[in-house]
Design an enzyme around this catalytic site. Structure first.
Site, PDB file in Angstrom:
ATOM      1  N   GLY A 139       0.774  -1.246   0.000  1.00  0.00           N
ATOM      2  CA  GLY A 139       0.000   0.000   0.000  1.00  0.00           C
ATOM      3  C   GLY A 139       0.802   1.291   0.000  1.00  0.00           C
ATOM      4  O   GLY A 139       0.228   2.353   0.252  1.00  0.00           O
ATOM      5  N   ASP A 156      -5.648  -5.415  -4.912  1.00  0.00           N
ATOM      6  CA  ASP A 156      -4.537  -6.367  -4.998  1.00  0.00           C
ATOM      7  C   ASP A 156      -5.076  -7.779  -4.782  1.00  0.00           C
ATOM      8  O   ASP A 156      -6.114  -7.975  -4.142  1.00  0.00           O
ATOM      9  CB  ASP A 156      -3.479  -6.048  -3.923  1.00  0.00           C
ATOM     10  CG  ASP A 156      -2.130  -6.694  -4.236  1.00  0.00           C
ATOM     11  OD1 ASP A 156      -1.218  -5.994  -4.708  1.00  0.00           O
ATOM     12  OD2 ASP A 156      -1.983  -7.932  -4.022  1.00  0.00           O
ATOM     13  N   ASP A 213      -8.314  -9.855  -8.435  1.00  0.00           N
ATOM     14  CA  ASP A 213      -7.288 -10.231  -9.413  1.00  0.00           C
ATOM     15  C   ASP A 213      -7.487  -9.369 -10.658  1.00  0.00           C
ATOM     16  O   ASP A 213      -8.569  -9.402 -11.260  1.00  0.00           O
ATOM     17  CB  ASP A 213      -7.489 -11.725  -9.738  1.00  0.00           C
ATOM     18  CG  ASP A 213      -6.480 -12.254 -10.732  1.00  0.00           C
ATOM     19  OD1 ASP A 213      -5.762 -11.441 -11.357  1.00  0.00           O
ATOM     20  OD2 ASP A 213      -6.419 -13.484 -10.889  1.00  0.00           O
ATOM     21  N   LYS A 268       4.403  -0.565 -14.132  1.00  0.00           N
ATOM     22  CA  LYS A 268       5.726  -1.200 -14.113  1.00  0.00           C
ATOM     23  C   LYS A 268       5.885  -2.037 -15.380  1.00  0.00           C
ATOM     24  O   LYS A 268       4.939  -2.693 -15.836  1.00  0.00           O
ATOM     25  CB  LYS A 268       5.816  -2.104 -12.882  1.00  0.00           C
ATOM     26  CG  LYS A 268       7.260  -2.551 -12.577  1.00  0.00           C
ATOM     27  CD  LYS A 268       7.296  -3.833 -11.781  1.00  0.00           C
ATOM     28  CE  LYS A 268       6.845  -3.727 -10.349  1.00  0.00           C
ATOM     29  NZ  LYS A 268       7.822  -3.122  -9.454  1.00  0.00           N
TER      30      LYS A 268
HETATM   31  C1  LIG Z   1       5.655  -4.705  -6.012  1.00  0.00           C
HETATM   32  S1  LIG Z   1       4.143  -5.145  -5.247  1.00  0.00           S
HETATM   33  C2  LIG Z   1       3.269  -3.625  -5.256  1.00  0.00           C
HETATM   34  C3  LIG Z   1       3.787  -2.646  -4.238  1.00  0.00           C
HETATM   35  C4  LIG Z   1       2.847  -1.479  -4.059  1.00  0.00           C
HETATM   36  N1  LIG Z   1       2.849  -0.619  -5.216  1.00  0.00           N
HETATM   37  C5  LIG Z   1       3.237  -0.634  -2.877  1.00  0.00           C
HETATM   38  O1  LIG Z   1       3.684   0.471  -3.084  1.00  0.00           O
HETATM   39  O2  LIG Z   1       3.068  -1.089  -1.731  1.00  0.00           O
HETATM   40  C6  LIG Z   1       3.367  -6.062  -6.500  1.00  0.00           C
HETATM   41  C7  LIG Z   1       1.947  -6.487  -6.157  1.00  0.00           C
HETATM   42  O3  LIG Z   1       1.340  -7.037  -7.330  1.00  0.00           O
HETATM   43  C8  LIG Z   1       0.311  -7.872  -6.855  1.00  0.00           C
HETATM   44  N2  LIG Z   1      -0.238  -8.700  -7.938  1.00  0.00           N
HETATM   45  C9  LIG Z   1       0.424  -9.606  -8.700  1.00  0.00           C
HETATM   46  N3  LIG Z   1      -0.435 -10.184  -9.564  1.00  0.00           N
HETATM   47  C10 LIG Z   1      -1.658  -9.609  -9.360  1.00  0.00           C
HETATM   48  C11 LIG Z   1      -2.949  -9.791  -9.939  1.00  0.00           C
HETATM   49  N4  LIG Z   1      -3.144 -10.678 -10.919  1.00  0.00           N
HETATM   50  N5  LIG Z   1      -3.970  -9.054  -9.482  1.00  0.00           N
HETATM   51  C12 LIG Z   1      -3.785  -8.164  -8.467  1.00  0.00           C
HETATM   52  N6  LIG Z   1      -2.589  -7.952  -7.877  1.00  0.00           N
HETATM   53  C13 LIG Z   1      -1.538  -8.662  -8.315  1.00  0.00           C
HETATM   54  C14 LIG Z   1       1.017  -8.687  -5.784  1.00  0.00           C
HETATM   55  O4  LIG Z   1       0.090  -9.296  -4.914  1.00  0.00           O
HETATM   56  C15 LIG Z   1       1.873  -7.593  -5.109  1.00  0.00           C
HETATM   57  O5  LIG Z   1       1.235  -7.108  -3.959  1.00  0.00           O
END
Ligand SMILES: C[S@@+](CC[C@H](N)C(=O)[O-])C[C@H]1O[C@@H](n2cnc3c(N)ncnc32)[C@H](O)[C@@H]1O
Length: 329
Positions: free
Chosen positions: A53, A73, A89, A154
Site C-alpha cells: 500500500g 490487490d 485479481d 511497471k
Molecule cells: C511490487 S508489489 C506492489 C507494491 C505497491 N505498489 C506498494 O507500493 O506497496 C506487487 C503487487 O502485485 C500484486 N499482484 C500480482 N499479480 C496480481 C494480480 N493478478 N492481481 C492483483 N494484484 C496482483 C502482488 O500481490 C503484489 O502485492
C-alpha cells in the site's frame, strides 16, 4: 545479516521505515510524480496491484482530501484512511464491474499499476508474466479512464518491450519509459508513463476483445485533434492499430527467426527521474549517527509487515517440520 546492514545497503528501505511508508516503492511513485506531475488535477485514481500500500499512501497523502482512491490487490491490504481497498485479481473479468462500482461509474483521471509476479528467476517466463499483468492493467485502464487521463505501470525492459510501447502509443498521446532513481539500476524494471488517453475513434474498450484486437478502425471516422507532433490524427494511418507515422519497424529480429514485418515496434523516450542529490539505490551509505529528534539512530521495524505473504505457507511448513521460523535478523 543484521537489521542495520540492510539499512546501509538500501537507503530507500531505511527511509521508507523512517518516513512511515509501507514499502520503499513509495519513492518510485514520488520520483515519477516529480518528473511528470502525474497528480496535477487528479482526484479519481485507481491503484492496481497495490499491496502492501505504499503507492496508495502516496496518493492519499498527496491528492486533495475529497479524492476517490480505489486500490486493489490479490493480497489482502491493511486499510488506509481515505482509500477504498479491494481484494481482487486484475486478470479476472469480475474485477472491472467491482472497480466501476467503487468509482461510482465515473471515469478515473489516473490509473497506476506496480504489478509484479512472484519472480521465478526464469527471465523469459518472468518477463512474459509481467507483460501479461501490464496488459491486464491496461485493459482495465481503457475501461475506466477519462479522455486525456494517464496510465503508469511497471514494465520489464525485455527484448520485445518496443511492441508493448507501440500498443500503448496507439492509445495515448505521449508514452515515456522512466526509471526512478529508487529503482535499482541492476534491475530491468522501469515504468511506462502514458499521458493523454486518446484511443482512436471506433475503439471500444472491452475485456472480451482486449485492446480492440481485430478491430479495423475506420479511416474516415478518426478524431481531428492535433497529434503529438502537431499533425492532425486524421492524417495518421493505423497499422495493426498503431499510428504508422510513429512506428519504427525493425529489419530482421535479433536472431532473424521471426516475421518482424508483422510486428509494430515503437521507440519511446527514456528518462531517468529523481534528483541527483537523492540516494542511489545501488550504493551503500553510512548510517546516520542521530535520528530526526537528535537521539542515537536505531534501525526501525517495517511499518507494515506483509498481511498474507505468498511465502507464509512455506514458513509454516518449515516450522512444522522442525526447521524453526524465519532466520533471525
Ligand atoms: C511490487 S508489489 C506492489 C507494491 C505497491 N505498489 C506498494 O507500493 O506497496 C506487487 C503487487 O502485485 C500484486 N499482484 C500480482 N499479480 C496480481 C494480480 N493478478 N492481481 C492483483 N494484484 C496482483 C502482488 O500481490 C503484489 O502485492
Amino acid at each position: 545479516m543484521g537489521k542495520s546492514s540492510k539499512d546501509k545497503r538500501d537507503s530507500y528501505y531505511r527511509l521508507a521505515k523512517e518516513q512511515g511508508w509501507r514499502a520503499r516503492s513509495a519513492f518510485k511513485l514520488l520520483q515519477l510524480n516529480s518528473q511528470f506531475n502525474l497528480f496535477a488535477d487528479a482526484t479519481r485514481v485507481v491503484d492496481l496491484c497495490a499491496a502492501p500500500g505504499s503507492w496508495s499512501q502516496v496518493l492519499s497523502r498527496t491528492l486533495p482530501p475529497t479524492s476517490t482512491i480505489v486500490s486493489l490487490d490479490l493480497q489482502p491490504m491493511t486499510p488506509l484512511p481515505g482509500v477504498i481497498t479491494l481484494q481482487a485479481d486484475i486478470t479476472h473479468p469480475s474485477t472491472l464491474p467491482l472497480l466501476l462500482q467503487h468509482l461510482g461509474n465515473e471515469p478515473a483521471d489516473l490509473v497506476v499499476s506496480d504489478g509484479a509476479p512472484d519472480v521465478t528467476g526464469l527471465h523469459d517466463l518472468d518477463e512474459y508474466i509481467q507483460s501479461q499483468l501490464l496488459l491486464a492493467a491496461l485493459n482495465l485502464a481503457t475501461c475506466v479512464l477519462k479522455p486525456g487521463g494517464g496510465f503508469v505501470a511497471k514494465i520489464f525492459r525485455g527484448r520485445d518491450v518496443a511492441v508493448v510501447f507501440a500498443q500503448l502509443r496507439c492509445l495515448f498521446d505521449r508514452v515515456t519509459c522512466a526509471k526512478p532513481r529508487s529503482s535499482r539500476g541492476s534491475s530491468i524494471e522501469a515504468f511506462v508513463v502514458c499521458e493523454g488517453y486518446s484511443p482512436p475513434t471506433g475503439f471500444k474498450p472491452s475485456l472480451e476483445a482486449p485492446l480492440g484486437l481485430g478491430t479495423k478502425f475506420p479511416e474516415s471516422g478518426r478524431g481531428v485533434s492535433a497529434g503529438p507532433n502537431g499533425r492532425d490524427k486524421e492524417e495518421e494511418h493505423l497499422v495493426d492499430g498503431v499510428r504508422e507515422a510513429e512506428l519504427r519497424e525493425t529489419e530482421g529480429g535479433e536472431d532473424g527467426d521471426h516475421d518482424d514485418a508483422q510486428e509494430a515496434r515503437y521507440i519511446v523516450p527514456f528518462i531517468a527521474c529523481g534528483d541527483l542529490s537523492e540516494f542511489d539505490s545501488d550504493a551503500t551509505y553510512a548510517l546516520p549517527e542521530v535520528d530526526e529528534f537528535g537521539q542515537k539512530w536505531k534501525s526501525k521495524d517495517p511499518i507494515q509487515p506483509p498481511t498474507a505473504p505468498p511465502y507464509k505457507t512455506a514458513l509454516e511448513m518449515r516450522r512444522q517440520l522442525g526447521g524453526g521460523g524465519p532466520p533471525k535478523s
